[in-house]
Design an enzyme around this catalytic site. Sequence first.
Site, PDB file in Angstrom:
ATOM      1  N   ALA A  34       0.809  -1.228   0.000  1.00  7.59           N
ATOM      2  CA  ALA A  34       0.000   0.000   0.000  1.00  7.59           C
ATOM      3  C   ALA A  34       0.841   1.276   0.000  1.00  7.59           C
ATOM      4  O   ALA A  34       0.299   2.371   0.100  1.00  7.59           O
ATOM      5  CB  ALA A  34      -0.940  -0.001   1.207  1.00  7.59           C
ATOM      6  N   TYR A  48       4.093 -14.478 -14.197  1.00  6.70           N
ATOM      7  CA  TYR A  48       3.093 -13.523 -13.691  1.00  6.70           C
ATOM      8  C   TYR A  48       1.669 -13.985 -14.050  1.00  6.70           C
ATOM      9  O   TYR A  48       0.766 -13.975 -13.195  1.00  6.70           O
ATOM     10  CB  TYR A  48       3.408 -12.157 -14.314  1.00  6.70           C
ATOM     11  N   ILE A  70      -2.261   0.002 -16.047  1.00  5.61           N
ATOM     12  CA  ILE A  70      -2.480   1.150 -15.157  1.00  5.61           C
ATOM     13  C   ILE A  70      -1.168   1.914 -15.006  1.00  5.61           C
ATOM     14  O   ILE A  70      -0.104   1.291 -14.907  1.00  5.61           O
ATOM     15  CB  ILE A  70      -2.959   0.662 -13.766  1.00  5.61           C
TER      16      ILE A  70
HETATM   17  P1  NAP Z   1       3.936  -0.963  -7.877  1.00  8.33           P
HETATM   18  O1  NAP Z   1       3.677   0.441  -8.270  1.00  8.33           O
HETATM   19  O2  NAP Z   1       5.204  -1.614  -8.304  1.00  8.33           O
HETATM   20  O3  NAP Z   1       3.801  -1.055  -6.272  1.00  8.33           O
HETATM   21  C1  NAP Z   1       3.973  -2.292  -5.661  1.00  8.33           C
HETATM   22  C2  NAP Z   1       3.732  -2.188  -4.177  1.00  8.33           C
HETATM   23  O4  NAP Z   1       3.837  -3.520  -3.645  1.00  8.33           O
HETATM   24  C3  NAP Z   1       4.758  -1.356  -3.440  1.00  8.33           C
HETATM   25  O5  NAP Z   1       4.115  -0.666  -2.379  1.00  8.33           O
HETATM   26  C4  NAP Z   1       5.728  -2.398  -2.882  1.00  8.33           C
HETATM   27  O6  NAP Z   1       6.358  -2.004  -1.653  1.00  8.33           O
HETATM   28  C5  NAP Z   1       4.797  -3.557  -2.616  1.00  8.33           C
HETATM   29  N1  NAP Z   1       5.479  -4.850  -2.625  1.00  8.33           N
HETATM   30  C6  NAP Z   1       6.219  -5.406  -3.607  1.00  8.33           C
HETATM   31  N2  NAP Z   1       6.673  -6.601  -3.229  1.00  8.33           N
HETATM   32  C7  NAP Z   1       6.206  -6.816  -1.977  1.00  8.33           C
HETATM   33  C8  NAP Z   1       6.367  -7.845  -1.029  1.00  8.33           C
HETATM   34  N3  NAP Z   1       7.087  -8.931  -1.304  1.00  8.33           N
HETATM   35  N4  NAP Z   1       5.755  -7.727   0.172  1.00  8.33           N
HETATM   36  C9  NAP Z   1       5.022  -6.632   0.471  1.00  8.33           C
HETATM   37  N5  NAP Z   1       4.841  -5.599  -0.387  1.00  8.33           N
HETATM   38  C10 NAP Z   1       5.441  -5.700  -1.587  1.00  8.33           C
HETATM   39  O7  NAP Z   1       2.777  -1.925  -8.404  1.00  8.33           O
HETATM   40  P2  NAP Z   1       1.291  -1.571  -8.909  1.00  8.33           P
HETATM   41  O8  NAP Z   1       1.348  -1.276 -10.353  1.00  8.33           O
HETATM   42  O9  NAP Z   1       0.661  -0.608  -7.999  1.00  8.33           O
HETATM   43  O10 NAP Z   1       0.610  -3.011  -8.773  1.00  8.33           O
HETATM   44  C11 NAP Z   1      -0.229  -3.344  -7.675  1.00  8.33           C
HETATM   45  C12 NAP Z   1      -0.925  -4.664  -7.969  1.00  8.33           C
HETATM   46  O11 NAP Z   1      -1.700  -4.510  -9.159  1.00  8.33           O
HETATM   47  C13 NAP Z   1       0.023  -5.838  -8.234  1.00  8.33           C
HETATM   48  O12 NAP Z   1      -0.509  -7.016  -7.716  1.00  8.33           O
HETATM   49  C14 NAP Z   1       0.068  -5.908  -9.735  1.00  8.33           C
HETATM   50  O13 NAP Z   1       0.404  -7.196 -10.195  1.00  8.33           O
HETATM   51  C15 NAP Z   1      -1.359  -5.539 -10.077  1.00  8.33           C
HETATM   52  N6  NAP Z   1      -1.541  -5.045 -11.442  1.00  8.33           N
HETATM   53  C16 NAP Z   1      -0.912  -3.905 -11.863  1.00  8.33           C
HETATM   54  C17 NAP Z   1      -1.124  -3.482 -13.168  1.00  8.33           C
HETATM   55  C18 NAP Z   1      -0.489  -2.222 -13.708  1.00  8.33           C
HETATM   56  O14 NAP Z   1      -0.646  -1.961 -14.923  1.00  8.33           O
HETATM   57  N7  NAP Z   1       0.197  -1.417 -12.901  1.00  8.33           N
HETATM   58  C19 NAP Z   1      -1.951  -4.206 -14.016  1.00  8.33           C
HETATM   59  C20 NAP Z   1      -2.558  -5.349 -13.555  1.00  8.33           C
HETATM   60  C21 NAP Z   1      -2.356  -5.762 -12.249  1.00  8.33           C
HETATM   61  P3  NAP Z   1       7.524  -0.869  -1.595  1.00  8.33           P
HETATM   62  O15 NAP Z   1       6.844   0.444  -1.890  1.00  8.33           O
HETATM   63  O16 NAP Z   1       8.019  -0.944  -0.213  1.00  8.33           O
HETATM   64  O17 NAP Z   1       8.514  -1.249  -2.637  1.00  8.33           O
END
Ligand code: NAP
Length: 248
Positions: free
Chosen positions: A14, A156, A189
């Site tokens: 988060a 993934y 996103i």
């Molecule tokens: P992001 O910007 O890379 O942020 C990831 C977050 O997850 C960060 O707060 C990170 O912590 C935390 N994190 C990573 N590894 C972790 C672990 N092992 N334990 C606890 N926290 C962890 O990713 P996002 O784009 O917001 O994605 C969020 C979710 O949406 C993911 O499940 C992703 O697969 C899914 N998703 C994203 C997209 C997209 O286009 N962005 C599309 C489909 C699905 P730190 O801040 O401390 O590094």
Amino acid sequence: MLPLQGRVALVTGAGRGIGRAIALSLARHGADIAVNYASNDKAAEEVRDEIRAMGRRAEIFKCNIADDTAVHAMGETIKKVFPAIDILVNNAGITRDKTFMKMTHVEWDEVVGVNLKGPVQMTHLYLPQMVERGWGRVINITSVIGQMGNFGQANYAAAKGGLDAFTKSVAREVARKGVTVNCVAPGFIRTDMTAGVPEKALEHIKTITPMGRMGEAEEIAEVVSFLASPSASFVTGQEIGVNGGLYM
Ligand code: NAP
């Protein structure tokens, strides 16, 4: 009264991106928030402070959700601040993209560890108390990639597809216990996760997305808040696509 007033939500990952938007949205709808993150203290502290500025309770909990021992230790720490969790949002996720034939076991295990094993461990920790209390929400963030597959993302896609199947099975098991279990499957996103994608590839994504654009984290967060709310009381075992029409 706000729809989530008196509820406590735990959101993994988060500190940034979609998880950050989800934590803020749930707080806007009245919930107190446990903010989990992996390493970026500053980002998590900012989310905590923003939530507190809304008048809600918020605390940060640093933990790698792929590490079973660390998850249990975090559970004990959380319990001291928030004795019960009403809403669990399994959002944290990572990518390690490579074509399958070049992919290493480490790259496979890392992605499955965070994207599938992590949510499974978190759900295992919090589902019993939700069932005992007769109310709960588990919301798993999957992906359009788990629905469609994608070049260079076998690890993934398998993890996210598995998370959807896990969701449906657990939803059936607790459907009569007042607990709903659902997925939100984002399309592409704008977050740090997609920031590294080459401009040409992003243009292609926009071309194949009927709405002709990428989504914003807030557009995922509002669907999560709906699923967490009393308005979604008859919704369970669903994977709701929020993808601009990319996958229908
Ligand atoms: P992001 O910007 O890379 O942020 C990831 C977050 O997850 C960060 O707060 C990170 O912590 C935390 N994190 C990573 N590894 C972790 C672990 N092992 N334990 C606890 N926290 C962890 O990713 P996002 O784009 O917001 O994605 C969020 C979710 O949406 C993911 O499940 C992703 O697969 C899914 N998703 C994203 C997209 C997209 O286009 N962005 C599309 C489909 C699905 P730190 O801040 O401390 O590094």
